[in-house]
Design a protein around this motif. Structure first.
Motif, PDB file in Angstrom:
ATOM      1  N   THR A 103     -36.377  43.531-103.374  1.00  0.00           N
ATOM      2  CA  THR A 103     -37.237  42.576-104.093  1.00  0.00           C
ATOM      3  C   THR A 103     -37.226  41.226-103.390  1.00  0.00           C
ATOM      4  OG1 THR A 103     -36.733  43.699-106.185  1.00  0.00           O
ATOM      5  CG2 THR A 103     -37.671  41.487-106.325  1.00  0.00           C
ATOM      6  N   ARG A 104     -36.071  40.842-102.896  1.00  0.00           N
ATOM      7  CA  ARG A 104     -35.952  39.573-102.166  1.00  0.00           C
ATOM      8  C   ARG A 104     -36.817  39.600-100.904  1.00  0.00           C
ATOM      9  NH1 ARG A 104     -30.750  39.795-101.578  1.00  0.00           N
ATOM     10  NH2 ARG A 104     -30.324  39.088-103.694  1.00  0.00           N
ATOM     11  N   ARG A 107     -40.471  39.277-101.845  1.00  0.00           N
ATOM     12  CA  ARG A 107     -40.741  37.876-102.200  1.00  0.00           C
ATOM     13  C   ARG A 107     -40.874  37.007-100.950  1.00  0.00           C
ATOM     14  NH1 ARG A 107     -35.614  34.921-104.256  1.00  0.00           N
ATOM     15  NH2 ARG A 107     -35.253  35.182-102.012  1.00  0.00           N
ATOM     16  N   THR A 358     -43.781  40.892-107.506  1.00  0.00           N
ATOM     17  CA  THR A 358     -43.732  39.677-106.687  1.00  0.00           C
ATOM     18  C   THR A 358     -45.144  39.277-106.289  1.00  0.00           C
ATOM     19  OG1 THR A 358     -43.522  40.918-104.598  1.00  0.00           O
ATOM     20  CG2 THR A 358     -41.467  40.283-105.710  1.00  0.00           C
ATOM     21  N   GLU A 362     -43.029  34.460-105.090  1.00  0.00           N
ATOM     22  CA  GLU A 362     -42.287  34.348-106.348  1.00  0.00           C
ATOM     23  C   GLU A 362     -42.044  35.733-106.954  1.00  0.00           C
ATOM     24  OE1 GLU A 362     -44.029  31.754-109.192  1.00  0.00           O
ATOM     25  OE2 GLU A 362     -44.587  30.231-107.720  1.00  0.00           O
ATOM     26  N   ILE A 363     -40.948  35.858-107.679  1.00  0.00           N
ATOM     27  CA  ILE A 363     -40.676  37.073-108.452  1.00  0.00           C
ATOM     28  C   ILE A 363     -41.265  36.861-109.838  1.00  0.00           C
ATOM     29  CG2 ILE A 363     -38.905  38.603-109.394  1.00  0.00           C
ATOM     30  CD1 ILE A 363     -37.080  37.687-107.089  1.00  0.00           C
ATOM     31  N   LYS A 364     -42.223  37.680-110.200  1.00  0.00           N
ATOM     32  CA  LYS A 364     -42.967  37.487-111.443  1.00  0.00           C
ATOM     33  C   LYS A 364     -42.344  38.196-112.642  1.00  0.00           C
ATOM     34  CE  LYS A 364     -46.329  34.939-109.844  1.00  0.00           C
ATOM     35  NZ  LYS A 364     -46.507  33.555-110.334  1.00  0.00           N
ATOM     36  N   GLU A 366     -39.454  38.703-114.947  1.00  0.00           N
ATOM     37  CA  GLU A 366     -38.306  37.852-115.271  1.00  0.00           C
ATOM     38  C   GLU A 366     -36.952  38.565-115.206  1.00  0.00           C
ATOM     39  OE1 GLU A 366     -36.513  34.380-115.635  1.00  0.00           O
ATOM     40  OE2 GLU A 366     -38.699  34.627-115.469  1.00  0.00           O
ATOM     41  N   LYS A 369     -36.089  38.881-111.629  1.00  0.00           N
ATOM     42  CA  LYS A 369     -35.809  37.566-111.077  1.00  0.00           C
ATOM     43  C   LYS A 369     -34.358  37.149-111.359  1.00  0.00           C
ATOM     44  CE  LYS A 369     -37.543  32.789-111.056  1.00  0.00           C
ATOM     45  NZ  LYS A 369     -38.568  31.869-111.590  1.00  0.00           N
ATOM     46  N   GLU A 373     -31.469  36.653-108.477  1.00  0.00           N
ATOM     47  CA  GLU A 373     -30.803  35.360-108.354  1.00  0.00           C
ATOM     48  C   GLU A 373     -29.304  35.462-108.609  1.00  0.00           C
ATOM     49  OE1 GLU A 373     -32.991  32.851-110.991  1.00  0.00           O
ATOM     50  OE2 GLU A 373     -34.629  32.525-109.554  1.00  0.00           O
TER      51      GLU A 373
END
Length: 376
Positions: A103-104, A107, A358, A362-364, A366, A369, A373
């Motif tokens: 996912t990173r 993004r 994404t 941005e990761i959409k 939540e 996300k 993080e």
């Protein structure tokens, strides 16, 4: 200008499906899209390159570099993500909860990624629901695996040597996979029961000719999924289920919640109380298993002779029909945005907005996300 839609071979071990079939390729071409296909992309699903008359057949590198929209079954690898042009669109089953680093990468590459398992499960979305279409394959195949493994016939037989009693089959979970499993076990002639903690499934189970197993616990939730049981409810359910399993020949477990560990329903102690030769097929083995003894990709034989089969990616074992349904799902989703060959994403459409993982760096989603993080 025509949007370039690309498809490459799936590289995950054992994956035989393809995200685009010749039928769907023709439909995309009719909507003005340009299609590039890696050579051999559909071979494992028995779709030869020659069947894709509407596609340009190229090498993998060229397909990824040219892709404005990449269609996949399994999530793209980190190398595939790196090969995509910045801002490309990826539509696939992305499993974001399993790989924060993927996912990173999506993004950071500013990829617009749509995770089809995040699709809202509304009436309008049914034709795009990959979870449902692939679960139907899994439920069907799980029963065939069980029928082969159990040391009995499924149906009742009247023979010169006497009457053979039918196998008693319990299907745990009455979602799409469970209902397909019930229907398949019934077709094979077994005596079938279905169990689900959601009381609204009783009518569906009985409509297929099976008996609803009532354990005295209701866990009706929202969005078509069950809520989490309290400890007291779980204890009561487990005791009644343990007693019932003593007379069951085959159990197929299908309980799963996307993005979360599968609920543990059958304990080792319950397995120990089952009859020798009984079979458990656990569709949820990859996400932790509904049975305590399940191991993904393995058959575990308990000390009392119960076979616990932890299945892996059952839809890939029926790649022709699984691919046909999956490709249609993706086409119906892509059709929301593809007009006259151009891709225009309508972010006011909840099916597009809520399926997005994404976009624009941005990761959409939540929950994803927060996961990414926390693992940064």
């Amino acid at each position: 200008m025509a949007t370039t839609v690309a498809v490459v071979r799936e590289t995950v071990a054992g994956e035989r499906r393809v995200a685009l079939t010749p039928e769907v390729a023709k439909k995309l071409k009719a909507r003005g899209a340009r299609i590039v296909l890696q050579d051999g992309a559909g071979a494992s699903a028995y779709f030869a390159d020659a069947a894709y008359a509407d596609c340009e057949v190229v090498a993998a590198t060229a397909a990824l570099e040219q892709a404005e929209v990449l269609l996949k079954v399994q999530p793209p690898s980190l190398d595939e993500i790196a090969a995509l042009q910045e801002g490309a669109v990826v539509i696939a089953h992305l499993q974001p909860h399993l790989a924060p680093e993927r996912t990173r990468a999506l993004r950071d590459r500013k990829i617009t990624a749509f995770a089809m398992e995040l699709l809202p499960r509304t009436t309008r979305a049914q034709a795009m629901d990959v979870l449902s279409s692939q679960a139907a394959v899994a439920g069907y195949k799980a029963v065939l695996i069980a029928a082969e493994a159990v040391p009995k016939f499924f149906p009742m037989l009247t023979t010169a040597a006497g009457t053979i009693r039918p196998s008693k089959v319990l299907i745990v979970g009455a979602g799409v996979a469970g209902l397909q499993a019930i229907a398949t076990a019934r077709r094979l002639g077994a005596q079938v029961e279905g169990f689900d903690v959601r009381p609204e499934t009783k009518e569906q189970i009985e409509s297929l000719g099976a008996k609803f197993l009532d354990l005295g616990v209701s866990a009706a939730g929202s969005g078509g999924y069950a809520r989490e049981l309290t400890q007291d409810e779980r204890d009561r359910q487990q005791q009644v289920l343990a007693d019932h399993l003593k007379g069951i020949d085959v159990v197929v477990t299908t309980a799963a919640v996307p993005g979360r560990r599968a609920p543990r329903i059958i304990s080792a102690a319950m397995v120990a109380g089952m009859k020798p030769g009984a079979v458990i097929v656990d569709i949820a083995a990859e996400s932790g298993g509904n049975c305590e003894l399940s191991e993904a990709g393995k058959t575990v034989i308990s000390s009392n002779g119960v076979s616990v089969i932890g299945t892996v990616n059952l839809p890939a074992s029926a790649p022709v029909h699984a691919s046909e349904m999956y490709a249609r799902n993706l086409y119906n989703f892509l059709e929301l945005s593809l007009k006259d060959g151009a891709l225009n994403l309508d972010w006011n459409d909840e099916l597009i907005a809520k399926t997005c993982l994404t976009h624009a760096g941005e990761i959409k989603h939540e929950p994803t996300k927060q996961l990414v993080e926390s693992n940064a």
